[in-house]
Design a protein around this motif. Sequence first.
Motif, short mmCIF file in Angstrom:
data_model
loop_
_atom_site.label_atom_id
_atom_site.label_comp_id
_atom_site.label_asym_id
_atom_site.label_seq_id
_atom_site.Cartn_x
_atom_site.Cartn_y
_atom_site.Cartn_z
N UNK A 102 0.49 -0.86 0.16
CA UNK A 102 0.11 -0.32 0.18
C UNK A 102 1.05 0.74 -0.20
N UNK A 103 1.92 1.26 0.75
CA UNK A 103 3.00 2.28 0.24
C UNK A 103 3.39 2.89 -1.25
N UNK A 104 3.64 1.89 -1.30
CA UNK A 104 3.99 2.19 -3.09
C UNK A 104 2.89 2.23 -4.07
N UNK A 105 1.24 2.17 -3.45
CA UNK A 105 0.63 2.54 -4.25
C UNK A 105 0.04 3.76 -3.98
N UNK A 106 0.75 4.06 -2.66
CA UNK A 106 -0.09 6.02 -2.54
C UNK A 106 0.91 6.21 -2.83
N UNK B 18 -4.27 -8.00 -9.25
CA UNK B 18 -3.36 -7.23 -8.33
C UNK B 18 -3.46 -7.92 -7.18
N UNK B 19 -2.27 -7.09 -5.92
CA UNK B 19 -2.53 -7.87 -4.89
C UNK B 19 -1.65 -6.92 -4.18
N UNK B 20 -2.26 -6.93 -3.08
CA UNK B 20 -1.77 -5.93 -1.66
C UNK B 20 -0.94 -6.68 -0.50
N UNK B 21 0.42 -5.78 -0.07
CA UNK B 21 0.91 -7.01 0.44
C UNK B 21 1.38 -6.13 2.31
N UNK B 22 1.36 -6.27 3.33
CA UNK B 22 2.49 -4.85 4.21
C UNK B 22 1.68 -5.15 5.42
N UNK B 23 0.08 -3.98 5.14
CA UNK B 23 0.07 -3.24 5.98
C UNK B 23 -1.34 -2.95 5.08
N UNK B 24 -2.93 -2.66 6.06
CA UNK B 24 -4.19 -2.18 6.19
C UNK B 24 -3.74 -1.54 4.71
N UNK B 25 -4.72 -1.71 3.76
CA UNK B 25 -4.50 -0.83 2.17
C UNK B 25 -5.93 0.21 2.35
N UNK B 26 -6.21 1.23 2.12
CA UNK B 26 -6.63 2.64 2.69
C UNK B 26 -8.16 2.36 1.59
N UNK C 280 -6.44 1.64 -6.41
CA UNK C 280 -6.07 0.32 -8.15
C UNK C 280 -6.18 0.35 -8.05
N UNK C 281 -7.65 -0.74 -8.03
CA UNK C 281 -8.58 -1.53 -8.42
C UNK C 281 -9.00 -0.45 -10.62
N UNK C 282 -9.32 0.91 -9.88
CA UNK C 282 -10.06 1.70 -11.16
C UNK C 282 -8.74 2.02 -12.26
N UNK C 283 -7.35 2.52 -11.83
CA UNK C 283 -6.92 3.03 -12.74
C UNK C 283 -5.49 2.21 -12.93
N UNK C 284 -5.35 1.38 -12.08
CA UNK C 284 -4.05 0.22 -12.51
C UNK C 284 -4.66 -1.28 -13.34
N UNK C 285 -5.97 -1.37 -12.22
CA UNK C 285 -6.24 -3.25 -12.57
C UNK C 285 -7.68 -2.66 -13.75
N UNK C 286 -7.51 -1.22 -14.11
CA UNK C 286 -8.77 -0.76 -15.54
C UNK C 286 -10.64 -1.56 -14.82
#
Length: 655
Positions: A363-367, A388-396, A403-409
């Motif tokens: 999530x840090x990288x995503x933000x 797509x996957x998220x790891x390390x901490x809760x994602x806001x 992430x879903x709309x822009x990266x994952x279209x």
Amino acid sequence: MATIKSILQENRIFKPNDNFVAQANLLNKKDYSSLCKEAEGNYENFWGRLAREYIQWRKPFTRVLDESNHPFFKWFDDGVLNVSYNCLDRNLECNSDKTAIIFESDEGNITNITYRELYLRVCQFANGLRSLNIKKGDRIIIYMPMSIEAVVAMQACARIGAIHSVVFGGFSAKSLHERIVDTAAVAVITADEQMRGGKGILLKSVVDKALTMSNTDFVNSVIIYQRTGTHIEWNSVRDTWWHQLITDKPDYCEPEWVSAEHPLFILYTSGSTGKPKGIQHSSAGYLLGAMVSMKWVFDYKSTDIFWCTADVGWITGHSYVAYAPLAMGATQIIFEGIPTFPDAGRFWKIIQDHRVTTFYTAPTAIRSLIKLGSELPGQYDLSSLRLLGSVGEPINPEAWVWYYEVVGQSRCPIVDTWWQTETGCHMIAPIPGVVSLKPGSCTFPLPGIMAAIVDETGHEVENGEGGLLVIKRPFPSLARTIWGNPDRFKNTYFPEDIGNKYYLAGDSAQCDSDGYFWIMGRVDDVLNISGHRLGTMEIESALVANSLVAEAAVVGKPHEIKGEIIVAFVVLKGPSPKGENAKQIAIELRNWVSKEIGPIAKPEEIRFGDNLPKTRSGKIMRRLLRTIGRGDEITQDISTLENPAILEQLKKSAI
């Protein structure tokens, strides 16, 4: 204990995409439910069946689980195997010419290596280690750049039964020294330097400094991979070049066949006392958890191009770079650099150029990428992505939706994974194609993982109430102990005050009315505001939901009347505000949080910065934020900070 209050309101639901469902490994809820029922009905048979299905055994096990020495559980303990054999040799028959690793260096050079080539490199290096008289049970420190060689080093240790302990290449000499001493390592594997963002970062000199400190006489060998050719100091008694070590070594190395419970690695994680904990994992149980979760959570297909961005210095890089992808015969990306060099499109260009199908990041990288501009991903062809996957901490939730709309279209499921160094693999995560997704929720426990939320006496709480996240039954990938300190393991993870029976994760969480799990933050980070216990993640999510905000972190500051007040550290999508502008934005954000989740969660102090203090792996150093928030002098080691100058900015920016 007052119940931890959940204040996050998130009602959006994203159902599985029909096209994804049609090709998923688990096609429907019936398949998923049958696995869960199998685990609930006969727990040992469930894990025993999977162990026989996924792992190639030299000698099959006859006993699945031994609980006689709680909580030091044993799984498949009379079975014999080799983890490197399961990752490499098993692929020679059908995947010999398949690309195992696509390596992209910091400067953009590409190296492809097949399973056959990787096998030969591991065998040669393993024989090199044996020539140094390194044997089964010896500990080896690996302090390397992200590289094919780092994976070779880990696999070679596993091949000869040596126990590796990987130390992230951003750690200081003091941190490295602590780990060398605690493991009593006989060798250190390193490089002359590593490249990050166009800059060389010395590694060998850090090793030299660590070895000049006390109690390191047991280190007999330092093996150096020549990454850049920069000048290094040389100890003729101890130092060996990697390329010279493997010269004329045979390209076959008989695996060391070990017990299922033989330690595969020790990986250090921070502890509340400040002394790192050496988390010790077994061979078979760990490998099984990594493989099963790779298949289920990542919906792994043999045609996938898999990219986990984590460094091998962390558990994510162990499980989903060095072990599970290879054991599953996957083709994966390994990237040496950072997402902003030579420009902010680096991640998206890698996905485009290598046709990545599965992208797993933090999530840090995503933000951070959100802050760099939502229009940027659209400049690249990301059509190859399917998951797509998220790891390390809760994602806001708002970062999730971006992430879903822009990266994952709006077509790629997001697997938001909750797990820990101690658990070895995913514990709570969506099964894509089966589970409808809620932004910010890690959804449900995997089949065979019996998770619950309890109060401080170990009693389960009602849905909607916050509490302590626990796992009620032992599971194969659970850490076996803390290296050299079994009492600390027992007291930390199986404390008597919750009944001495459950694994205590150290996170606060809640289940909503649909049974979805929501992680609220570390128990240590719970805020006590006027008698109300609030999770940090929910307040941070509210701040990030504001259109001005890219990142936020909140901490508590002692207060005579309220117990604590909330201090928010905020990074805006634009430049950091100054003067009256900063005051106006702070007022707007306080009112925003009050409107979103209630006046109780309104930050009384806001500090703006160009970014947040992070390690080179991207992890926010919350202990530093707590120190700044309290106004105390910083005494912690900040050598691992990517951006130490930010501390002074945050100290002076209170509003």
